[in-house]
Design an enzyme around this catalytic site. Sequence first.
Site, mmCIF file in Angstrom:
data_model
loop_
_atom_site.group_PDB
_atom_site.id
_atom_site.type_symbol
_atom_site.label_atom_id
_atom_site.label_comp_id
_atom_site.label_asym_id
_atom_site.label_seq_id
_atom_site.Cartn_x
_atom_site.Cartn_y
_atom_site.Cartn_z
ATOM 1 C CG HIS A 1 -2.006 1.045 1.224
ATOM 2 N ND1 HIS A 1 -1.668 2.404 1.409
ATOM 3 C CD2 HIS A 1 -3.167 1.047 0.828
ATOM 4 C CE1 HIS A 1 -2.938 3.086 1.559
ATOM 5 N NE2 HIS A 1 -3.639 2.168 1.048
ATOM 6 C CD GLU B 1 -5.227 2.032 -2.455
ATOM 7 O OE1 GLU B 1 -6.137 2.187 -2.065
ATOM 8 O OE2 GLU B 1 -4.027 2.086 -2.123
#
Length: 235
Positions: free
Chosen positions: A82, A152
């Site tokens: 992430h 993302e």
Amino acid sequence: MNGLASSLAEIEALKGITGEAACDIVVCPPFTLVEKAAECAAGSVIAVGAQDCHAQAAGAFTGDVSAEMLAEIGARFVILGHSERRSAYGEADAAVARKAIAVHKAGLTSIICVGETREERDEGRAIEVVRAQLEGSIPDTATNANMAIAYEPVWAIGTGLVPTLEQIEEVHSSIRQTLERRLGEDGQGVRILYGGSVKASNAKAIFGVSNVDGALVGGASLKASEFAGIISATV
């Protein structure tokens, strides 16, 4: 880093709202809630995952958690790479790949995150950056059965900013091409998720974009009612 034991009530509420959902639903709480969340979700369509793991199965790594430990307490997925892990903890692509190997060895599914910063987007390097992250983060153990990719854009996480549908399609198409080059036919079946300020009001349009197979949801997943609105948009 959100959620105490009281937050399990949101999973209970989600069970009641979703029923027989037409899509896969995964909730990834902090380590402290993984086991309780798995127990809470048992018998429902909701699976449970974790937000990270260590690349080793055991050892002198105080404060870390292994994929085997997560599997033992009911996790089925692990988010890796992430942007917050990459930026705040300096996790490089190679480290993400090592973790993914551990996740696959434990019989779990990796959700590998990639995405460009605002500066990289403005410089016209989004495709280049994402492709490089993919190529460096995907291990040889990856298949369409044990890996998903989450795009993302860093500048869209928690900001309320969302790329245009054309920008999302461009990056997801590039990701698909990279997966097919790397995995061959298997690359066609890897699910590519979009993440970054996804909410019930924009999910339907995002899910209509080519090569968008789902969403990695942040803040909107903290409340069952909002998360359920995103889930219903998959139909």
